[in-house]
Write an enzyme that holds these catalytic residues in place. Structure first.
Site, PDB file in Angstrom:
ATOM      1  N   GLU A  88      13.497  60.641 -12.237  1.00 19.51           N
ATOM      2  CA  GLU A  88      13.673  61.865 -13.030  1.00 19.51           C
ATOM      3  C   GLU A  88      13.239  63.051 -12.204  1.00 19.51           C
ATOM      4  OE1 GLU A  88      12.283  62.857 -16.897  1.00 19.51           O
ATOM      5  OE2 GLU A  88      12.709  60.877 -17.726  1.00 19.51           O
ATOM      6  N   GLU A 130       7.928  57.099 -19.977  1.00 19.03           N
ATOM      7  CA  GLU A 130       6.733  57.890 -19.670  1.00 19.03           C
ATOM      8  C   GLU A 130       5.484  57.527 -20.464  1.00 19.03           C
ATOM      9  OE1 GLU A 130       7.823  62.046 -19.771  1.00 19.03           O
ATOM     10  OE2 GLU A 130       8.982  61.887 -17.920  1.00 19.03           O
TER      11      GLU A 130
END
Length: 890
Positions: A549, A450
Site C-alpha cells: 500500500e 492493518e
C-alpha cells in the site's frame, strides 16, 4: 444455536437438480416502508436508496450533500414485502427452501406470517427451510430490516466493553461501531468514501421445492490443492454433500477439452471430500498477465449420467518465498513464485466500485479489470474493508490473468470476540472460501487489513494493563478462528495465508503473530504514506521487500464533478463542497502544499478554469508520485540490488493505493468513478511495462556545480527472454526540439533483473549541454528493443522553476481506425510537458498514452472507445488539450 443450525443448512444444501422447481422472487414488484412516510415500490435486488431514487422519492444520493442529508434513512427500520403465487404442482413437493444469495444485513423473514429465518451477515448466503403448512396459492413474503447503525450500537452495548475505535475520524462523516456488524466495513464511511450503510436484498432470492425421495448431490467446492512433483500429478480436492440418508453413488469426473476422465463409487453420509489426481501432461499452465496464457478448463461432475455441477479451473503453482539471504544480509525475502517463476508484482488495491452494489454492472467490472490488465498489472489486492466480490468478478480475473491478494473483511479496528461473533465469522470464512477457492486468480489469503500494526503500535491507546488481553483476542479472531476455518477447507500448498497486511510474514509468526514492528522493510509487506515529505523525491520511500500500500490523492475531472453538483460555486479548490467530499483530514491542504512545492500555480482569474487547472495539477502530482515510488521499487527489485550496508532491496512487489473509486471525490484512485483514467493511470501503464529504463540523479535535484553528483541509467527486465536494445538519452532546453547533447548505449541482458547501463558525472553533462542552470535543461531517454520504444524523463529541477515556452500545441488530425478506435495527431513547435488530451462528451474510453512529455514535433495518440461509435461523422464530443505552459497563462 438456532442461527448456527441454519448456516449448516446453507453450507450443505445448495441444490442443483432437474427434480427441483424454483420460483424467483426477484423483480420490480417489491414494496418498501419505514412506517415514517417513506414508501415505494421497486426492484429487488435493491436497497432502500436505489428503490426510493428510482421511484423519485429521494434525490440522487451521490449529488450535493446527500450522503449526509439522507442519513436519516438508515436509522429507521424498513419492511420489504412481496406478493407471489404458487402453483398446485409446486405445493405438492415435499420440501421447500428459501434461498438468499446476499442480504444486507440484519433482518427477520416471514412468509404468510410464519417465521422463516433471521440474517445478520452480509457475507453469507442463507438457505431456510419453509414449512409446507406456511405456503398456499397466494402468499406474502415480508423481510423486516433492522437499522444497521442502531444494531451495531446495540451490539456494542450488549458486549459491555469498549472495542476501539468506537467511531471513525470526524472528517469521514461516518457512523459508529461498524466492527459489531458483519457488513461491508466501508459502508459506515472511510477516508475516501461515504456512509450510506445500505439496507436491502442485494442478491438473488428464490424458493426451491424438492422431493425428499430424490437423490440430490451438491458440488460445494473445487480446490487445486497441490502439485505432486514426483508423480507429475495435480491433486484436486472436490467437496460434495447431500442431505439424503446415507447412500453410495458412482460419480464421473470429466475435464473438458482433454481426454481425462475418472469414475469412482462414493459413499455419502452428508458430506465427502475426494482428492482426485489429474496428470500434468493433460493440461497447460495458467499464467499471470504478461507471463503467458490464462488457460482454463471446465471440470464437470455427474451422477449416473445426470449432471451435478461444474467449475472452471486453472492449473498453477503458488509459492510465497520467505528465505534468509545468508551472512551479512538481515531479514528475509518476500516474493511470489508462480509455476516455478519468480514474479515481480505490479498492481493496485481494489475497493468496492459503488456504495450500492446492485447498480454495479458486470460491464463496469470488466472495464475496470481490463484497465488493470492494459496497465500491465498482474495483481490486485481485495482490500479487507470492502466486500467479497460477486462470482463474475473472479471469473474475469481468471480470464485476464489478474492475480488476487485477498483479504478477509476486517480492517482498521479491534473486534469483539464473543462466541456468537466468532461463530458467525467461522461460518463466513467457510462459505466464502468454498465459493472462491476454485479460482486460479486467488493466490494468497490475508486475515485483515492493518490490524496487526494497529495492535503492535497501539493505534487506539489501549491501556498497558489491557494490552495482553488485546493481543490474545487478536490471535483468537485471526488465528484461532479465521485461519483455522480457512485450513478446514483450503488445504494443500497452492494458496498461502498471511495473518495481516502489513505483516512480517514468517517474522510475525515467530513473534506469535504480532510483530514488534510489522512494518519492518526487511521482512514481509509494508504500507507507507509519506504525506509530510516531498513525494517526488525517491529518498522519501523505504526500500522494502514488498510494498502493498502506498499512494497520494488527486482530484477527479470536471466531468466527474459535474455529476455531483449543479452549483458552479461548489467547484473551487477549497469550497465547502469539496471539503465535504474530502474524507481524510487535511488532505486538501497537504495536496496544495505538495503541488505548490513542485508545480506552477494557476494565475487565471476565471474561477472554473482555475479549478480545472488545479485538477490537472493534482493529477500531475499523483502521477509523478506514483512514478517515483515505482522507480524506487523496480530499481531495487533484483536480489543483486540489495545494499550490503542496510540489507535493503530485493523489492518484489508494488500495489499502490488505489485503482478505483466508490464515488466522486478527492481520493487516491487512478480511475475515476465514471471509469475515466486519471493521468496517474496512464503513468502506471508506462511505469509497469516489462522492460523499463530508469534514470536517477544523485543527490536528488543536485546543483549543476556539484562535481560529485551522478546521473545513473538502468534497464529493468522482467522477461525470461534475452533483451537487446539501444538506450539513447538527450538533454533538451524547453525552447527547442534540437537536443543540446545526446549519448547512447547498447544494452544486452541475458536474464531478468536490473542492469546499470551508465554512471555519468552530472556537472560534466551539464557543461557539455550548456546548462548553466539546472532549471534550463531536462533529460529525455528512449530505450528501443524489438522495435518497441519506452521513454523516460529526468527532471533536473522542479517543473515550477523551469522557464516554460509556449509549445503552440495543435490538434492536426482525427482519423477513424475502427468502430471503436481513432487516432489523434498533435503537433508542437517546441517541447511540452504533461500534455493532457481529454474528450468531453458522450464518448467514454481511454487513450494509448496521455500526460506525455513531447520532445518531437508530432505525436499520434489512439483513443479506444469502450463501445462502438456507430456514426463517426455525427459523433458529439469536445476534444481538448492542455500542457503545463497553459497554467502560467492568465
Amino acid at each position: 444455536m438456532m442461527f448456527h443450525s441454519i448456516v449448516l443448512v446453507l453450507l450443505l444444501h445448495f441444490i442443483s437438480s432437474s427434480s427441483s422447481v424454483r420460483v424467483p422472487l426477484t423483480g420490480n414488484d417489491w414494496s418498501i416502508d419505514d412506517n415514517a412516510n417513506h414508501t415505494a415500490q421497486g426492484q429487488v435486488p435493491g436497497t432502500i436508496h436505489t428503490i426510493l431514487l428510482a421511484a423519485k422519492k429521494i434525490p440522487d444520493p451521490y449529488m450535493d450533500f446527500n450522503d449526509v442529508d439522507l442519513r436519516f434513512l438508515i436509522h429507521n427500520k424498513w419492511v420489504f414485502t412481496k406478493k407471489f403465487n404458487l402453483s398446485a404442482d409446486f405445493l405438492a413437493f415435499n420440501d421447500t427452501y428459501l434461498h438468499l444469495q446476499q442480504i444486507d444485513t440484519v433482518a427477520n423473514i416471514t412468509i404468510n406470517g410464519c417465521p422463516i429465518g433471521r440474517t445478520n451477515n452480509m457475507f453469507l448466503a442463507y438457505v431456510f427451510t419453509v414449512p409446507n403448512t406456511c405456503l398456499k396459492p397466494e402468499n406474502v413474503i415480508q423481510v423486516d430490516f433492522h437499522s444497521p447503525v442502531v444494531y451495531a450500537l446495540e451490539q456494542s452495548i450488549i458486549y459491555n466493553r469498549t472495542v476501539p475505535p468506537s467511531c471513525p475520524a470526524e472528517a469521514q462523516l461516518g457512523e459508529c461501531h461498524v466492527q459489531f456488524i458483519r457488513k461491508e466495513p466501508c459502508s459506515f464511511s472511510w477516508d475516501w468514501g461515504p456512509a450510506f450503510a445500505p439496507i436491502g436484498i442485494t442478491g438473488d432470492i428464490y424458493l426451491e421445492a424438492i422431493n425428499a425421495s430424490d437423490i440430490i448431490i451438491e458440488l460445494e467446492s473445487v480446490n487445486i490443492a497441490s502439485f505432486d512433483v514426483a508423480n507429475k500429478n495435480w491433486l484436486v480436492d472436490v467437496m460434495l454433500s447431500s442431505n439424503n440418508a446415507p447412500f453410495s453413488s458412482t460419480l464421473k469426473f470429466v475435464l473438458e477439452n482433454t481426454t481425462w476422465t475418472y469414475e469412482v463409487v462414493v459413499p455419502f453420509n452428508r458430506s465427502v471430500t475426494l482428492q482426485i489426481k489429474i496428470p500434468d501432461a493433460q493440461v497447460a499452465r495458467w499464467w499471470p498477465n504478461g507471463y503467458g496464457d490464462q488457460v482454463l478448463y471446465r471440470l464437470s461432475i455427474s451422477n449416473k449420467g445426470t449432471m451435478i455441477d461444474s467449475r472452471l479451473i486453472g492449473f498453477r503453482t503458488v509459492e510465497l518465498v520467505q528465505h534468509e539471504y545468508g551472512p551479512g544480509i538481515n531479514g528475509t525475502s518476500f516474493y511470489f513464485v508462480i509455476n516455478s517463476k519468480p514474479i515481480f508484482i505490479k498492481g493496485s488495491n481494489w475497493i468496492p466500485s459503488d456504495a450500492f452494489q446492485e447498480r454495479v454492472s458486470d460491464e463496469k467490472l470488466e472495464r475496470l479489470l481490463q484497465s488493470a490488465q492494459l496497465a500491465h498489472m498482474n495483481m490486485l489486492r481485495i482490500w479487507g474493508g470492502g466486500i467479497y466480490e460477486r462470482d463474475s468478478f473472479y471469473e474475469m480475473t481468471d480470464r485476464l490473468g489478474i492475480m488476487l491478494w485477498h483479504d478477509f473483511m476486517f480492517a482498521c479496528s479491534l473486534y469483539p470476540v464473543d462466541d456468537a461473533f466468532l461463530s458467525n465469522v467461522h461460518d463466513e470464512v467457510i462459505y466464502q472460501v468454498k465459493r472462491l477457492q476454485s479460482h486460479p486468480s486467488i493466490v494468497i489469503w490475508a486475515g485483515n487489513n492493518e490490524n496487526e500494526a494497529a495492535v503492535a503500535q497501539n493505534w487506539y491507546q489501549v491501556p498497558a494493563d489491557q494490552m495482553n488481553r488485546t493481543k490474545d483476542e487478536y490471535r483468537k479472531l485471526y488465528i484461532d478462528t479465521v485461519m483455522v476455518a480457512l485450513l478446514e477447507v483450503d488445504k494443500g500448498t497452492n494458496r498461502p495465508f498471511v495473518s495481516s497486511s502489513p505483516s512480517n510474514g514468517l517474522g510475525s509468526i515467530r513473534e506469535n503473530y504480532i510483530a514488534t514492528n510489522p512494518q519492518d522493510p526487511l521482512q514481509g509487506d509494508v504500507h507507507f504514506y509519506g504525506y509530510q515529505d516531498d513525494s517526488w523525491n525517491p529518498n522519501t520511500y523505504p526500500i522494502t521487500r514488498f510494498l502493498s500500500e502506498t499512494g497520494i490523492q488527486s482530484l477527479p475531472s470536471l466531468d466527474t464533478w459535474f455529476q455531483t453538483t449543479n452549483n458552479l460555486s461548489d467547484l473551487t479548490f477549497n469550497s465547502s463542497f469539496i471539503l465535504h467530499r474530502e474524507h481524510s483530514k487535511n488532505q486538501i491542504e497537504a495536496m496544495m502544499t505538495h503541488i505548490e512545492s513542485n508545480l506552477p500555480l494557476p494565475v487565471t482569474n476565471d474561477s472554473l478554469k482555475h479549478f480545472g487547472q488545479m485538477i490537472y495539477l493534482s493529477q500531475i502530482h499523483q502521477a509523478m508520485t506514483l512514478k517515483s515510488i515505482s522507480d524506487v521499487c523496480r530499481l531495487h527489485s533484483s536480489v543483486d540490488m540489495i545494499d550490503p550496508k542496510t540489507s535493503e532491496g530485493n523489492t518484489m512487489g508494488l500495489m499502490y493505493w488505489q485503482i478505483n473509486d466508490i464515488w466522486q471525490a478527492p481520493t487516491w484512485a487512478t480511475i475515476e468513478y465514471g471509469l475515466k483514467w486519471k493521468m496517474g493511470h496512464y503513468f502506471v501503464k508506462h511505469m509497469y511495462v516489462p522492460v523499463y529504463p530508469i534514470a536517477t540523479l544523485t543527490p536528488y535535484l543536485a546543483n549543476v556545480t556539484d562535481e560529485s553528483a551522478r546521473i545513473s541509467l538502468y534497464i529493468v527486465n522482467e522477461l525470461s527472454t534475452n533483451v537487446r536494445g539501444t538506450l539513447v538519452c538527450s538533454v533538451y532546453g524547453l525552447d527547442s526540439f534540437l537536443p543540446r547533447l545526446s549519448f547512447g548505449n547498447d544494452v544486452a541482458m541475458n536474464s531478468s533483473g536490473t542492469q546499470r547501463v551508465a554512471d555519468l558525472p552530472y556537472a560534466l553533462i551539464s557543461r557539455r549541454a550548456n546548462c548553466g542552470d539546472d532549471s534550463q535543461c531536462i533529460m529525455h531517454c528512449r530505450f528501443n528493443y524489438n522495435e518497441q520504444y519506452v521513454r523516460q524523463v529526468l527532471f533536473f529541477n522542479r517543473p515550477k522553476n523551469y522557464q516554460l515556452s509556449d509549445p503552440n500545441l495543435k490538434l492536426q488530425a482525427i482519423k477513424p481506425i475502427s468502430p471503436t478506435d481513432f487516432d489523434i495527431t498533435i503537433t508542437a513547435d517546441r517541447p511540452a510537458l504533461f500534455v493532457w488530451i481529454d474528450i468531453v462528451g458522450n464518448v467514454t474510453g481511454y487513450f494509448s498514452h496521455n500526460g506525455l512529455m513531447m520532445f518531437e514535433p508530432s505525436v499520434t495518440i489512439r483513443f479506444h472507445a469502450w463501445s462502438n461509435i456507430t456514426d463517426f461523422s455525427r459523433i458529439n464530443f469536445d476534444l481538448r488539450h492542455l500542457s503545463l505552459f497553459d497554467v502560467t497563462l492568465p
